[in-house]
Design an enzyme around this catalytic site. Structure first.
Site, PDB file in Angstrom:
ATOM      1  N   CYS A   1       2.031 -88.625  24.130  1.00  0.00           N
ATOM      2  CA  CYS A   1       2.882 -87.849  23.222  1.00  0.00           C
ATOM      3  C   CYS A   1       2.226 -86.522  22.838  1.00  0.00           C
ATOM      4  O   CYS A   1       2.912 -85.528  22.562  1.00  0.00           O
ATOM      5  CB  CYS A   1       3.145 -88.633  21.932  1.00  0.00           C
ATOM      6  SG  CYS A   1       3.916 -90.232  22.175  1.00  0.00           S
TER       7      CYS A   1
ATOM      8  N   ASP B   1       8.185 -73.669  15.505  1.00  0.00           N
ATOM      9  CA  ASP B   1       8.046 -72.323  14.954  1.00  0.00           C
ATOM     10  C   ASP B   1       6.623 -72.117  14.446  1.00  0.00           C
ATOM     11  O   ASP B   1       5.898 -73.082  14.151  1.00  0.00           O
ATOM     12  CB  ASP B   1       9.045 -72.105  13.814  1.00  0.00           C
ATOM     13  CG  ASP B   1      10.487 -72.176  14.292  1.00  0.00           C
ATOM     14  OD1 ASP B   1      10.730 -71.787  15.457  1.00  0.00           O
ATOM     15  OD2 ASP B   1      11.347 -72.635  13.523  1.00  0.00           O
TER      16      ASP B   1
ATOM     17  N   HIS C   1       7.019 -72.903  21.852  1.00  0.00           N
ATOM     18  CA  HIS C   1       7.755 -72.135  20.832  1.00  0.00           C
ATOM     19  C   HIS C   1       9.268 -72.371  20.899  1.00  0.00           C
ATOM     20  O   HIS C   1      10.003 -71.923  20.012  1.00  0.00           O
ATOM     21  CB  HIS C   1       7.474 -70.638  21.012  1.00  0.00           C
ATOM     22  CG  HIS C   1       7.531 -69.861  19.740  1.00  0.00           C
ATOM     23  ND1 HIS C   1       8.087 -70.357  18.574  1.00  0.00           N
ATOM     24  CD2 HIS C   1       7.113 -68.614  19.433  1.00  0.00           C
ATOM     25  CE1 HIS C   1       8.013 -69.463  17.619  1.00  0.00           C
ATOM     26  NE2 HIS C   1       7.415 -68.376  18.100  1.00  0.00           N
TER      27      HIS C   1
END
Length: 557
Positions: free
Chosen positions: A473, A534, A530
Site C-alpha cells: 500500500c 494535494d 499529485h
C-alpha cells in the site's frame, strides 16, 4: 497415468519467467513440493516446487528458456516401484505377443506374396513447410538436418531439429515419399510457413511406404470386386500442404470474410492483442499479404507518431558509438534490472510527482530505541528506525486515507484500501527489491522487526517468494545506512506515495532559552501522486510522521 506439471501463476501482471536452472532430469522420480526449476521473474529469483508426484517421462525446458505461465514444464508418469515392475512385465508380454504376430504375418506374406498395391499413383511434388511452433513464435534456428536428397521418408519421421526460444525439438514429416530437394541447412533461421523440403509422392518405393496389412486388404478388395473404381492407390494425407488448391478450397483455414485484410489467423490475433487495426496495415508479403513484421512495424510507427504529435512520450534518440572514444564493455540487464527500469520509467511518465521534505528530532527516540532493542534482540532481530516508521506510517495512513489508495484513470475511480501492507525497499546485489509486510497494523514492533529481518535476508539470498513482493500500500526506502541528506524517491505505482529516509546527524537546534543544543535530526522525503494528493495534505501527513517520531505518546492520542 500421465500428468502435466505447468508453470503456476506467479503473481499480478507476471506472465512469464526465465529458467535459471533445471533441478531435475528425465527419468527422475519427483515428490510433491520438490524443487523442479529455479526461475527469475522481473521481481525475484525463486524455486518452483512440484505439485505432482511420479517419474518424469518428458522434460520440456532447459536453463535459459523463457516460459509462460500455464506452459507445460514436464510430464510425470504417476507410478510406484511396484507399478513400474508391473508395467515392465506387461511390456515384455506385449513384445512377445507382437513378435509372435510378426512371425505369423511373415508366413502369410510368404504364402500370399503382395504384388504392387494398386494402379501406380500419379507422382506429385509436395512442399513440406515449417509448421506452427506455438503462440508468438515466428521462426526457429535449424540445429540439424536429419534427411538428404534421395532419402525415402515416412510420415512422422524426423526431418529437422530446431531450436526456438523455448526448447529444442525435432520436427516430424507430414508426408511420405522421396526427398528431391532440401532447402535449409544447419545454422540457418527458418520462418514458420517456410518450405523445408520438397518430396515426391506417388509411385516411389511403395513397398516401404505402404504397410503389409494395407497391401493385403487392397488385394482382397481387388479379388472380391475387380471393378477399377474400387482399386485405389493408398495416398498419404498431407496436412495443410497440397500442391494445388482448387477454387473455393481451403486446407484447415477458416473462411475469410469478403474484403478482410489478407493475413494469417496468428497475425490477426497479435494485431487484436496490441490494439492494431489489421485492415490499416500495409502488407509486404506475396500478393500484399500482411506478415507479423508488418504488424509490428505499423504498431511502432503508430506509437512514435503519437509520441511526437501529443507529446506524451519522448522519442528515443540513437546512442553514439562509444567505442570511438575508448574501450567499452557491454553487459545485458538482468530481469530484475529490466523490470525496475521499465516500471520506474512508467511511474515517472504517468505520475505527476511532487516531493515534500522535513526533519524529525529523534534524539529522545534514539535513546528509547537502544533501550528497547535488547528486548527485540531476544527474538533474533534488531529494533531499527525503519521498523518504528512502519508503525508510524500505518497510523498516518489511517488518518489520511488518500495515501492508502490507487487511481484507475480508465474508469476515473479512486480505490481506497482498508488493509495496511507496507513495502520496505531492500538493496541487493541483484537490484532493488521491495518485500511487503502484510497487515502491519495487526503486528507488534517485535513482530515487524523479526519479519523485516527475515524478508531482507530472503531477498539478498534470492529465496524470496512472489507472495512476499505483492500487495503493498505504501513504501519506505531508507538510505540512511549509506549516507546522504535528502532525495526524491519515485512513487512505486500503483501506490500513490513513498517515504524516503536519509542519514540522521547531530545539528545545533535553538532551544528557545537563549542557547543551541545538539539534536539528532532525521531527514525525511515524501514523494506523492499529485493527481489525488494535494500539497497541503502531503505536508500534514509528513508533519504527523515527524511529530509521532518526536512525541510517540501523541500518536497514541
Amino acid at each position: 497415468m500421465q500428468k502435466e506439471f505447468k508453470l503456476p501463476e506467479l503473481g499480478e501482471n507476471i506472465e512469464a519467467a526465465d529458467i535459471v536452472n533445471v533441478l531435475v532430469k528425465e527419468g527422475d522420480f519427483v515428490k510433491k513440493d520438490q524443487g523442479i526449476v529455479e526461475i527469475e521473474t522481473d521481481k525475484a529469483t525463486i524455486e518452483v516446487p512440484s505439485s505432482v508426484e511420479g517419474k518424469i517421462s518428458k522434460l520440456f525446458v532447459k536453463a535459459g528458456d523463457r516460459v509462460k505461465v500455464g506452459e507445460t514444464i514436464m510430464v510425470v508418469e504417476e507410478e510406484t516401484q511396484e507399478t513400474t515392475k508391473t508395467t515392465e512385465s506387461v511390456a515384455e508380454e506385449k513384445n512377445k505377443v507382437e513378435s509372435q504376430s510378426a512371425k505369423k504375418e511373415e508366413k502369410k506374406t510368404e504364402k500370399k506374396p503382395a504384388s504392387k498395391p494398386a494402379v501406380s499413383g500419379e507422382k506429385k511434388i509436395v512442399d513440406f513447410h515449417l509448421p506452427e511452433l506455438g503462440e508468438n513464435i515466428e521462426s526457429a534456428d535449424v540445429v540439424n538436418v536429419l534427411v538428404k536428397v534421395g532419402d525415402v521418408i515416412q510420415k512422422d519421421q524426423g526431418i529437422i531439429e530446431i531450436e526456438t526460444d523455448k526448447a529444442t525439438i525435432e520436427v516430424p514429416s507430414t508426408v511420405s515419399g522421396k526427398v528431391i530437394e532440401v532447402l535449409v541447412k544447419a545454422g540457418e533461421k527458418a520462418k514458420v510457413g517456410q518450405t523445408i523440403i520438397k518430396v515426391e509422392t506417388g509411385d516411389v518405393s511403395e513397398t516401404k511406404i505402404v504397410e503389409t496389412k494395407e497391401s493385403e486388404i487392397i488385394q482382397e478388395q481387388k479379388s472380391e470386386e475387380p471393378k477399377p473404381e474400387f482399386i485405389k492407390q493408398p495416398t498419404t494425407e498431407v496436412k495443410g500442404e497440397l500442391p494445388k488448391l482448387h477454387p473455393m478450397e481451403f486446407v484447415e483455414q477458416p473462411p475469410i470474410l469478403k474484403g478482410a485484410a489478407p493475413a494469417a489467423p496468428s497475425v490477426r490475433r497479435i494485431a487484436r492483442e496490441i490494439g492494431v487495426d489489421i485492415n490499416k496495415v500495409p502488407g509486404t508479403g506475396p500478393g500484399g499479404r500482411i506478415t507479423m513484421d508488418d504488424v509490428k512495424a505499423y504498431s511502432k510507427k503508430l506509437h512514435e507518431s503519437r509520441a511526437e504529435g501529443v507529446g506524451f512520450g519522448i522519442k528515443a534518440e540513437a546512442l553514439p558509438d562509444f567505442s570511438k572514444y575508448g574501450e567499452i564493455r557491454k553487459v545485458e540487464m538482468s530481469n530484475i534490472r529490466k523490470k525496475t527500469a521499465e516500471h520506474l520509467s512508467y511511474a515517472w511518465a504517468t505520475i505527476p510527482h511532487v516531493t515534500q521534505f522535513d526533519k524529525a528530532d529523534i534524539t529522545n527516540l534514539e535513546k528509547t530505541r537502544k533501550e528497547l532493542s535488547k528486548i527485540v534482540e531476544r527474538s533474533g532481530a534488531k529494533l531499527t528506525v525503519t521498523g518504528i516508521l512502519v508503525k508510524v506510517v500505518v497510523e498516518a495512513l489511517k488518518k489520511f486515507p488518500q495515501f492508502n489508495s490507487s487511481i484507475d484513470m480508465e474508469k476515473k475511480e479512486i480505490i481506497y484500501k482498508n488493509y495496511f501492507n507496507i513495502g520496505i525497499a531492500v538493496d541487493t546485489e541483484h537490484g532493488l527489491i521491495v518485500p511487503v509486510i502484510k497487515n502491519a497494523d495487526k503486528k507488534s514492533l517485535t513482530q515487524i522487526s523479526v519479519e523485516m529481518n527475515l524478508l531482507a535476508e530472503k531477498a539478498r539470498t534470492k529465496k524470496i517468494g512472489l507472495e512476499d513482493l505483492q500487495g503493498g500500500c505504501f513504501t519506505i526506502t531508507n538510505l540512511g545506512g549509506i549516507g546522504g541528506t535528502y532525495f526524491t524517491p519515485i512513487v512505486n505505482s500503483p501506490e500513490v506515495a513513498i517515504l524516503g529516509v536519509s542519514r540522521s546527524s547531530y545539528e545545533p537546534v535553538w532551544n528557545g532559552y537563549g542557547t543551541f543544543e545538539p539534536r539528532l535530526m532525521l531527514p525525511l522525503s515524501l514523494s506523492y501522486d499529485h493527481r489525488i494528493i494535494d500539497g497541503a495534505d502531503a505536508i500534514r501527513f509528513l508533519r504527523f510522521i515527524v511529530e509521532s517520531l518526536e512525541q510517540p505518546l501523541k500518536m497514541l492520542l
